[in-house]
Design a protein around this motif. Structure first.
Motif, PDB file in Angstrom:
ATOM      1  N   ARG A  45       0.845  -1.190   0.000  1.00  0.00           N
ATOM      2  CA  ARG A  45       0.000   0.000   0.000  1.00  0.00           C
ATOM      3  C   ARG A  45       0.880   1.239   0.000  1.00  0.00           C
ATOM      4  NH1 ARG A  45      -5.679   0.730   2.301  1.00  0.00           N
ATOM      5  NH2 ARG A  45      -6.101   2.720   1.339  1.00  0.00           N
ATOM      6  N   GLN A  46       0.464   2.238  -0.765  1.00  0.00           N
ATOM      7  CA  GLN A  46       1.180   3.503  -0.810  1.00  0.00           C
ATOM      8  C   GLN A  46       0.219   4.612  -0.410  1.00  0.00           C
ATOM      9  OE1 GLN A  46       2.791   3.674  -4.794  1.00  0.00           O
ATOM     10  NE2 GLN A  46       4.693   2.764  -4.079  1.00  0.00           N
ATOM     11  N   TYR A  47       0.747   5.588   0.328  1.00  0.00           N
ATOM     12  CA  TYR A  47      -0.070   6.670   0.861  1.00  0.00           C
ATOM     13  C   TYR A  47       0.349   8.000   0.265  1.00  0.00           C
ATOM     14  CZ  TYR A  47      -0.851   3.202   4.532  1.00  0.00           C
ATOM     15  OH  TYR A  47      -1.159   2.074   5.205  1.00  0.00           O
ATOM     16  N   THR A  48      -0.644   8.797  -0.118  1.00  0.00           N
ATOM     17  CA  THR A  48      -0.378  10.197  -0.410  1.00  0.00           C
ATOM     18  C   THR A  48      -0.374  10.915   0.941  1.00  0.00           C
ATOM     19  OG1 THR A  48      -2.728  10.717  -0.592  1.00  0.00           O
ATOM     20  CG2 THR A  48      -1.572  10.081  -2.641  1.00  0.00           C
ATOM     21  N   PHE A  49       0.047  12.167   0.970  1.00  0.00           N
ATOM     22  CA  PHE A  49       0.037  12.882   2.242  1.00  0.00           C
ATOM     23  C   PHE A  49      -1.380  12.995   2.796  1.00  0.00           C
ATOM     24  CE2 PHE A  49      -0.061  16.348   5.195  1.00  0.00           C
ATOM     25  CZ  PHE A  49       1.024  16.047   5.996  1.00  0.00           C
ATOM     26  N   LYS A  50      -2.367  13.160   1.932  1.00  0.00           N
ATOM     27  CA  LYS A  50      -3.761  13.256   2.362  1.00  0.00           C
ATOM     28  C   LYS A  50      -4.165  11.993   3.130  1.00  0.00           C
ATOM     29  CE  LYS A  50      -7.757  12.512  -0.179  1.00  0.00           C
ATOM     30  NZ  LYS A  50      -8.622  12.678  -1.323  1.00  0.00           N
ATOM     31  N   ASP A  51      -3.847  10.829   2.573  1.00  0.00           N
ATOM     32  CA  ASP A  51      -4.165   9.564   3.251  1.00  0.00           C
ATOM     33  C   ASP A  51      -3.382   9.429   4.550  1.00  0.00           C
ATOM     34  OD1 ASP A  51      -5.859   8.874   1.166  1.00  0.00           O
ATOM     35  OD2 ASP A  51      -4.332   7.694   0.121  1.00  0.00           O
ATOM     36  N   LEU A  52      -2.126   9.826   4.505  1.00  0.00           N
ATOM     37  CA  LEU A  52      -1.265   9.771   5.679  1.00  0.00           C
ATOM     38  C   LEU A  52      -1.863  10.614   6.807  1.00  0.00           C
ATOM     39  CD1 LEU A  52       1.602   8.804   6.591  1.00  0.00           C
ATOM     40  CD2 LEU A  52       2.443  10.982   5.742  1.00  0.00           C
ATOM     41  N   PHE A  53      -2.320  11.825   6.465  1.00  0.00           N
ATOM     42  CA  PHE A  53      -2.904  12.710   7.483  1.00  0.00           C
ATOM     43  C   PHE A  53      -4.196  12.119   8.051  1.00  0.00           C
ATOM     44  CE2 PHE A  53      -5.500  16.437   8.764  1.00  0.00           C
ATOM     45  CZ  PHE A  53      -4.735  16.813   9.853  1.00  0.00           C
ATOM     46  N   LYS A  54      -5.034  11.539   7.196  1.00  0.00           N
ATOM     47  CA  LYS A  54      -6.285  10.942   7.679  1.00  0.00           C
ATOM     48  C   LYS A  54      -6.004   9.820   8.680  1.00  0.00           C
ATOM     49  CE  LYS A  54      -9.776  11.670   4.129  1.00  0.00           C
ATOM     50  NZ  LYS A  54     -10.674  11.002   3.186  1.00  0.00           N
ATOM     51  N   VAL A  55      -5.069   8.954   8.349  1.00  0.00           N
ATOM     52  CA  VAL A  55      -4.752   7.828   9.243  1.00  0.00           C
ATOM     53  C   VAL A  55      -4.118   8.338  10.537  1.00  0.00           C
ATOM     54  CG1 VAL A  55      -3.424   5.699   9.499  1.00  0.00           C
ATOM     55  CG2 VAL A  55      -4.537   6.206   7.325  1.00  0.00           C
ATOM     56  N   PHE A  56      -3.212   9.307  10.439  1.00  0.00           N
ATOM     57  CA  PHE A  56      -2.565   9.890  11.619  1.00  0.00           C
ATOM     58  C   PHE A  56      -3.603  10.564  12.520  1.00  0.00           C
ATOM     59  CE2 PHE A  56       0.061  13.285  13.640  1.00  0.00           C
ATOM     60  CZ  PHE A  56       0.972  12.464  14.287  1.00  0.00           C
ATOM     61  N   PHE A  57      -4.518  11.307  11.914  1.00  0.00           N
ATOM     62  CA  PHE A  57      -5.587  11.977  12.646  1.00  0.00           C
ATOM     63  C   PHE A  57      -6.482  10.941  13.335  1.00  0.00           C
ATOM     64  CE2 PHE A  57      -9.788  14.009  12.851  1.00  0.00           C
ATOM     65  CZ  PHE A  57      -9.486  15.222  13.429  1.00  0.00           C
ATOM     66  N   LEU A 186       2.985  16.136  12.329  1.00  0.00           N
ATOM     67  CA  LEU A 186       3.113  15.160  11.248  1.00  0.00           C
ATOM     68  C   LEU A 186       4.093  15.648  10.183  1.00  0.00           C
ATOM     69  CD1 LEU A 186       2.260  12.512   9.877  1.00  0.00           C
ATOM     70  CD2 LEU A 186       0.364  13.787   8.830  1.00  0.00           C
ATOM     71  N   VAL A 187       3.978  16.899   9.778  1.00  0.00           N
ATOM     72  CA  VAL A 187       4.870  17.446   8.752  1.00  0.00           C
ATOM     73  C   VAL A 187       6.322  17.402   9.227  1.00  0.00           C
ATOM     74  CG1 VAL A 187       5.491  19.527   7.460  1.00  0.00           C
ATOM     75  CG2 VAL A 187       3.092  18.850   7.663  1.00  0.00           C
ATOM     76  N   ARG A 188       6.566  17.788  10.484  1.00  0.00           N
ATOM     77  CA  ARG A 188       7.955  17.761  11.009  1.00  0.00           C
ATOM     78  C   ARG A 188       8.533  16.357  11.010  1.00  0.00           C
ATOM     79  NH1 ARG A 188       5.963  21.677  14.491  1.00  0.00           N
ATOM     80  NH2 ARG A 188       5.549  20.144  16.095  1.00  0.00           N
ATOM     81  N   LYS A 189       7.703  15.360  11.314  1.00  0.00           N
ATOM     82  CA  LYS A 189       8.195  13.982  11.362  1.00  0.00           C
ATOM     83  C   LYS A 189       8.429  13.421   9.955  1.00  0.00           C
ATOM     84  CE  LYS A 189       6.452  12.572  15.832  1.00  0.00           C
ATOM     85  NZ  LYS A 189       5.697  11.553  16.569  1.00  0.00           N
ATOM     86  N   VAL A 190       7.570  13.804   9.018  1.00  0.00           N
ATOM     87  CA  VAL A 190       7.682  13.288   7.649  1.00  0.00           C
ATOM     88  C   VAL A 190       8.775  14.016   6.864  1.00  0.00           C
ATOM     89  CG1 VAL A 190       6.445  13.070   5.464  1.00  0.00           C
ATOM     90  CG2 VAL A 190       5.325  12.436   7.573  1.00  0.00           C
ATOM     91  N   HIS A 191       8.912  15.318   7.105  1.00  0.00           N
ATOM     92  CA  HIS A 191       9.923  16.142   6.422  1.00  0.00           C
ATOM     93  C   HIS A 191      10.809  16.838   7.460  1.00  0.00           C
ATOM     94  CE1 HIS A 191       8.322  15.689   2.403  1.00  0.00           C
ATOM     95  NE2 HIS A 191       7.108  15.937   2.872  1.00  0.00           N
ATOM     96  N   PRO A 192      11.723  16.098   8.084  1.00  0.00           N
ATOM     97  CA  PRO A 192      12.558  16.729   9.128  1.00  0.00           C
ATOM     98  C   PRO A 192      13.476  17.808   8.557  1.00  0.00           C
ATOM     99  CG  PRO A 192      13.269  14.470   8.707  1.00  0.00           C
ATOM    100  CD  PRO A 192      12.055  14.708   7.867  1.00  0.00           C
TER     101      PRO A 192
END
Length: 192
Positions: A45-57, A186-192
């Motif tokens: 499975r591959q996630y776009t940032f939108k999907d990543l944010f939904k799951v993280f939220f 989330l952004v800081r962790k994904v794009h340090p």
């Protein structure tokens, strides 16, 4: 030209320091089935940032606010149109785009609680108050520091028009999501 980055389960698990099995459970709970994936397909499975944010939220609702999976899904479903309209789900995942969203001067906090129901449907319905801080003024006086916030408010699923925000905030079961801080984390962790 914008490059869209896709994230894998293992990559996300490592970046966010979340157990891989837990992340996969969350993604199954908060996203529709992967059209390419499956147990025997050979595609991860591959996630776009939108999907990543939904799951993280959704994971935040489960893990930190202690909602059930059904309640977390309901909150995510209720808030998704508003989040999309306000730019939280329209992102292409590029670092420039994500960092620009984090650096916005506005701050969003979402207060929510179950809506009192006259009948029992078995489904929890929530009402929401979304507060957007548009300006902060700090005054230092001899007696101390005074912080004045200018807010705009949006209510969702609330039938009361006048003083609905005060009624919702007075409810002892109200919960708070600092959406801006969660997004920035989330952004800081994904794009340090």
């Amino acid at each position: 030209m914008t490059v869209i980055h896709y994230y894998t389960n293992r990559e996300v698990s490592e970046l966010l320091a979340i157990n891989l099995a837990r992340w996969k459970r969350w993604s199954r709970a908060f996203l529709p089935p992967d059209p390419l994936g499956g147990m025997q397909s050979g595609y991860a499975r591959q996630y776009t940032f939108k999907d990543l944010f939904k799951v993280f939220f959704g994971g935040h609702l489960l893990g930190h606010l202690k909602l059930s999976v059904l309640e977390s899904k309901q909150v995510l479903e209720d808030l998704s149109p508003w989040m999309k309209k306000n730019g939280f789900l329209n992102l292409n995942g590029s670092k420039k785009n994500l960092m620009g969203m984090v650096r916005r001067s506005e701050s969003y906090r979402i207060y929510f609680c179950p809506k009192p129901l006259s009948g029992t449907t078995g489904k929890t319905i929530f009402r929401y108050l979304i507060r957007k801080t548009v300006d902060v003024e700090i005054k230092v006086t001899l007696s101390g520091r005074q912080v004045i916030e200018k807010l705009t408010e949006t209510t969702l699923h609330d039938d009361m028009v006048e003083e609905s925000s005060l009624a919702l905030l007075d409810d002892p079961s109200v919960r708070l999501i600092n959406l801006t801080a969660l997004y920035a984390q989330l952004v800081r962790k994904v794009h340090p």
